[in-house]
Design a protein around this motif. Sequence first.
Motif, PDB file in Angstrom:
ATOM      1  N   ARG A 125     -65.096  15.326 -17.942  1.00 36.43           N
ATOM      2  CA  ARG A 125     -65.548  14.740 -18.883  1.00 36.43           C
ATOM      3  C   ARG A 125     -64.694  14.079 -19.683  1.00 36.43           C
ATOM      4  O   ARG A 125     -63.881  13.956 -19.770  1.00 36.43           O
ATOM      5  CB  ARG A 125     -66.575  15.895 -19.935  1.00 36.43           C
ATOM      6  CG  ARG A 125     -65.545  16.518 -20.077  1.00 36.43           C
ATOM      7  CD  ARG A 125     -65.590  18.665 -19.511  1.00 36.43           C
ATOM      8  NE  ARG A 125     -67.236  18.357 -19.074  1.00 36.43           N
ATOM      9  CZ  ARG A 125     -68.145  19.532 -20.574  1.00 36.43           C
ATOM     10  NH1 ARG A 125     -67.423  19.526 -21.143  1.00 36.43           N
ATOM     11  NH2 ARG A 125     -69.043  19.742 -19.667  1.00 36.43           N
ATOM     12  N   ALA A 126     -64.994  12.602 -19.503  1.00 31.89           N
ATOM     13  CA  ALA A 126     -64.869  11.591 -20.930  1.00 31.89           C
ATOM     14  C   ALA A 126     -65.288  11.618 -22.332  1.00 31.89           C
ATOM     15  O   ALA A 126     -66.770  11.788 -22.552  1.00 31.89           O
ATOM     16  CB  ALA A 126     -65.109  10.579 -20.130  1.00 31.89           C
ATOM     17  N   ARG A 127     -64.592  11.121 -22.762  1.00 32.58           N
ATOM     18  CA  ARG A 127     -64.987  11.110 -24.278  1.00 32.58           C
ATOM     19  C   ARG A 127     -64.637  10.016 -25.012  1.00 32.58           C
ATOM     20  O   ARG A 127     -63.669   9.808 -26.379  1.00 32.58           O
ATOM     21  CB  ARG A 127     -64.240  12.361 -25.264  1.00 32.58           C
ATOM     22  CG  ARG A 127     -65.300  12.920 -26.545  1.00 32.58           C
ATOM     23  CD  ARG A 127     -64.929  14.077 -27.088  1.00 32.58           C
ATOM     24  NE  ARG A 127     -65.342  14.658 -28.412  1.00 32.58           N
ATOM     25  CZ  ARG A 127     -66.712  14.766 -28.216  1.00 32.58           C
ATOM     26  NH1 ARG A 127     -67.820  14.661 -27.419  1.00 32.58           N
ATOM     27  NH2 ARG A 127     -66.957  15.275 -30.081  1.00 32.58           N
ATOM     28  N   PRO A 128     -65.022   9.543 -24.659  1.00 32.96           N
ATOM     29  CA  PRO A 128     -64.693   7.531 -25.534  1.00 32.96           C
ATOM     30  C   PRO A 128     -65.314   7.322 -26.812  1.00 32.96           C
ATOM     31  O   PRO A 128     -66.348   8.364 -27.197  1.00 32.96           O
ATOM     32  CB  PRO A 128     -64.978   6.815 -23.961  1.00 32.96           C
ATOM     33  CG  PRO A 128     -66.374   7.186 -23.577  1.00 32.96           C
ATOM     34  CD  PRO A 128     -66.559   8.584 -23.970  1.00 32.96           C
ATOM     35  N   ASN A 219     -69.143  12.950 -25.603  1.00 29.24           N
ATOM     36  CA  ASN A 219     -68.701  12.938 -24.316  1.00 29.24           C
ATOM     37  C   ASN A 219     -69.874  11.982 -23.377  1.00 29.24           C
ATOM     38  O   ASN A 219     -71.238  11.710 -23.061  1.00 29.24           O
ATOM     39  CB  ASN A 219     -69.294  14.356 -24.264  1.00 29.24           C
ATOM     40  CG  ASN A 219     -67.984  14.586 -23.967  1.00 29.24           C
ATOM     41  OD1 ASN A 219     -66.851  14.539 -24.742  1.00 29.24           O
ATOM     42  ND2 ASN A 219     -67.893  16.749 -23.684  1.00 29.24           N
ATOM     43  N   TRP A 245     -64.134   1.419 -23.566  1.00 30.60           N
ATOM     44  CA  TRP A 245     -63.318   2.820 -23.068  1.00 30.60           C
ATOM     45  C   TRP A 245     -61.963   2.887 -24.022  1.00 30.60           C
ATOM     46  O   TRP A 245     -61.438   1.203 -23.733  1.00 30.60           O
ATOM     47  CB  TRP A 245     -62.323   2.470 -21.399  1.00 30.60           C
ATOM     48  CG  TRP A 245     -63.769   2.806 -20.490  1.00 30.60           C
ATOM     49  CD1 TRP A 245     -65.210   1.870 -19.938  1.00 30.60           C
ATOM     50  CD2 TRP A 245     -64.340   3.918 -20.445  1.00 30.60           C
ATOM     51  NE1 TRP A 245     -65.799   2.839 -19.206  1.00 30.60           N
ATOM     52  CE2 TRP A 245     -65.200   3.882 -19.696  1.00 30.60           C
ATOM     53  CE3 TRP A 245     -64.150   5.367 -20.786  1.00 30.60           C
ATOM     54  CZ2 TRP A 245     -66.286   5.051 -19.212  1.00 30.60           C
ATOM     55  CZ3 TRP A 245     -64.739   6.364 -20.080  1.00 30.60           C
ATOM     56  CH2 TRP A 245     -66.212   5.781 -19.796  1.00 30.60           C
ATOM     57  N   THR A 253     -58.005   6.804 -21.989  1.00 29.06           N
ATOM     58  CA  THR A 253     -59.310   7.299 -22.701  1.00 29.06           C
ATOM     59  C   THR A 253     -58.905   8.820 -22.322  1.00 29.06           C
ATOM     60  O   THR A 253     -58.587   9.670 -21.986  1.00 29.06           O
ATOM     61  CB  THR A 253     -60.225   7.010 -22.488  1.00 29.06           C
ATOM     62  OG1 THR A 253     -60.243   6.526 -22.567  1.00 29.06           O
ATOM     63  CG2 THR A 253     -61.610   7.916 -22.445  1.00 29.06           C
ATOM     64  N   HIS A 254     -58.954   9.477 -23.962  1.00 28.22           N
ATOM     65  CA  HIS A 254     -59.382  10.887 -24.157  1.00 28.22           C
ATOM     66  C   HIS A 254     -59.722  12.338 -22.567  1.00 28.22           C
ATOM     67  O   HIS A 254     -61.354  11.416 -23.336  1.00 28.22           O
ATOM     68  CB  HIS A 254     -59.723  11.793 -24.879  1.00 28.22           C
ATOM     69  CG  HIS A 254     -59.876  13.253 -24.781  1.00 28.22           C
ATOM     70  ND1 HIS A 254     -59.239  13.739 -24.869  1.00 28.22           N
ATOM     71  CD2 HIS A 254     -60.755  13.728 -25.788  1.00 28.22           C
ATOM     72  CE1 HIS A 254     -59.228  15.343 -25.237  1.00 28.22           C
ATOM     73  NE2 HIS A 254     -60.017  15.038 -25.633  1.00 28.22           N
ATOM     74  N   VAL A 255     -59.922  12.809 -21.501  1.00 27.13           N
ATOM     75  CA  VAL A 255     -60.603  13.542 -21.129  1.00 27.13           C
ATOM     76  C   VAL A 255     -60.798  15.440 -21.224  1.00 27.13           C
ATOM     77  O   VAL A 255     -58.899  15.693 -22.204  1.00 27.13           O
ATOM     78  CB  VAL A 255     -60.998  12.886 -19.304  1.00 27.13           C
ATOM     79  CG1 VAL A 255     -61.120  11.272 -19.512  1.00 27.13           C
ATOM     80  CG2 VAL A 255     -58.975  12.849 -18.826  1.00 27.13           C
ATOM     81  N   GLU A 294     -71.356  13.953 -14.745  1.00 33.40           N
ATOM     82  CA  GLU A 294     -69.596  14.111 -15.674  1.00 33.40           C
ATOM     83  C   GLU A 294     -68.628  13.495 -14.155  1.00 33.40           C
ATOM     84  O   GLU A 294     -69.382  12.383 -13.184  1.00 33.40           O
ATOM     85  CB  GLU A 294     -69.467  15.512 -15.149  1.00 33.40           C
ATOM     86  CG  GLU A 294     -69.398  16.274 -16.020  1.00 33.40           C
ATOM     87  CD  GLU A 294     -69.524  18.347 -16.738  1.00 33.40           C
ATOM     88  OE1 GLU A 294     -68.445  18.330 -17.331  1.00 33.40           O
ATOM     89  OE2 GLU A 294     -69.792  18.302 -16.061  1.00 33.40           O
ATOM     90  N   TYR A 295     -67.706  13.192 -14.420  1.00 33.97           N
ATOM     91  CA  TYR A 295     -66.917  12.955 -13.030  1.00 33.97           C
ATOM     92  C   TYR A 295     -66.042  14.007 -12.256  1.00 33.97           C
ATOM     93  O   TYR A 295     -65.718  15.329 -12.365  1.00 33.97           O
ATOM     94  CB  TYR A 295     -65.756  11.743 -13.656  1.00 33.97           C
ATOM     95  CG  TYR A 295     -66.048  11.222 -14.207  1.00 33.97           C
ATOM     96  CD1 TYR A 295     -65.849   9.519 -13.629  1.00 33.97           C
ATOM     97  CD2 TYR A 295     -66.353  10.979 -15.619  1.00 33.97           C
ATOM     98  CE1 TYR A 295     -67.082   8.623 -14.160  1.00 33.97           C
ATOM     99  CE2 TYR A 295     -66.859  10.034 -16.834  1.00 33.97           C
ATOM    100  CZ  TYR A 295     -67.147   8.767 -15.924  1.00 33.97           C
ATOM    101  OH  TYR A 295     -68.021   7.419 -16.531  1.00 33.97           O
ATOM    102  N   ALA A 315     -57.374   7.606 -18.014  1.00 36.57           N
ATOM    103  CA  ALA A 315     -58.105   8.461 -18.482  1.00 36.57           C
ATOM    104  C   ALA A 315     -56.908   9.100 -18.637  1.00 36.57           C
ATOM    105  O   ALA A 315     -55.377   8.980 -17.717  1.00 36.57           O
ATOM    106  CB  ALA A 315     -58.533   9.586 -17.267  1.00 36.57           C
TER     107      ALA A 315
END
Length: 340
Positions: A125-128, A219, A245, A253-255, A294-295, A315
């Motif tokens: 999961r990305a938190r951009p 997220n 991003w 980017t924080h994941v 999610e990824y 990421a």
Amino acid sequence: MLKTALIAGVVGLSSLLNPLMANANEVNLYSARIEALIKPILDEFTAETGIRVNLVTGGADELLQRLQSEGRNTPADILLTTDAGRLHRAKEAGLLQAFASETIERNIPENYRDPEGYWVGLSMRARPIMYVRDRVDPSTLSSYEDLADPRWKGKICTRSSSNVYNQSLVAAMMAANGEAATEQWARALVNNFARPPRGGDRDQIKAAAAGQCDLVIANTYYLAGMLTDNDPAERQAAEVIDVFWPNQQDRGTHVNVSGAGLTAAARNRDAAIALIEFLSGDRAQQWYAEANGEYPVRDDIEIGEILSQWGDFKADPLDMSILGDNNAQALRLMDRAGWR
Ligand SMILES: [Fe+2]
């Protein structure tokens, strides 16, 4: 015939009442992921292997507490939960046991697994940074660090420090910039908050859409979920928001991950490992990530349509276990910085 039915009934009842009974053909799963986002893939696992999955769903923190209070008597074989920080907490609390699997080692990149084998990341999961399209020129955005700049005063919404997602973001910043610089950053960031933190990630996005702030740290699966929500108000809020991003010129980017661990008390060990292996496989990776916006944790798996609109991003390759290692310090730092 009556006797057979009676015996079958007794066996059925005792296996329900006695969690100490293990059955090679079933596995008990505690899942912080709601039923709709996991049941279909569990059914596929059962169809393929004949192993039945007994699913218990609940809030992530609630399931951790439940595992803790049940101790050795827990029926759970697997804990499936979100955030490396939480998986780490489960490990530290002695709720998980290490296991080795060649399949998982082959499927899941090293930085998404616990180095000692206590848990495995299953989706990323990305938190951009998100911004209101009409009010922010994305060329003025660059990094999480830049959100501390005074020009963003009163413009930023994000949730409180009590949630593990921001704790993990701060833990990652500590790994990148050190503790002192991160504390300074957090202090300045808090100064730029549009309002005292409240609500979850969706609430921040809605606050931005409503004009309370211009930038949000959240997220992406929340934004994805809002874009496809049945409620038009959710969709309308999400539609004015875009994803930026951050930190593409440096670490990325924080994941974070959602993941699974084998419980310390697992009685259906082999079946449990088979299920975690299945969730790391091609078919599960694609469905499991996409179902929640999610990824996949594997870069050889294609991403879904909704996520594709926000493009590719770099990421942060940081080892997820560091997020857990830094968690307690991150929380104290946020407290000192006034991030409530
Ligand atoms: Fe979440």
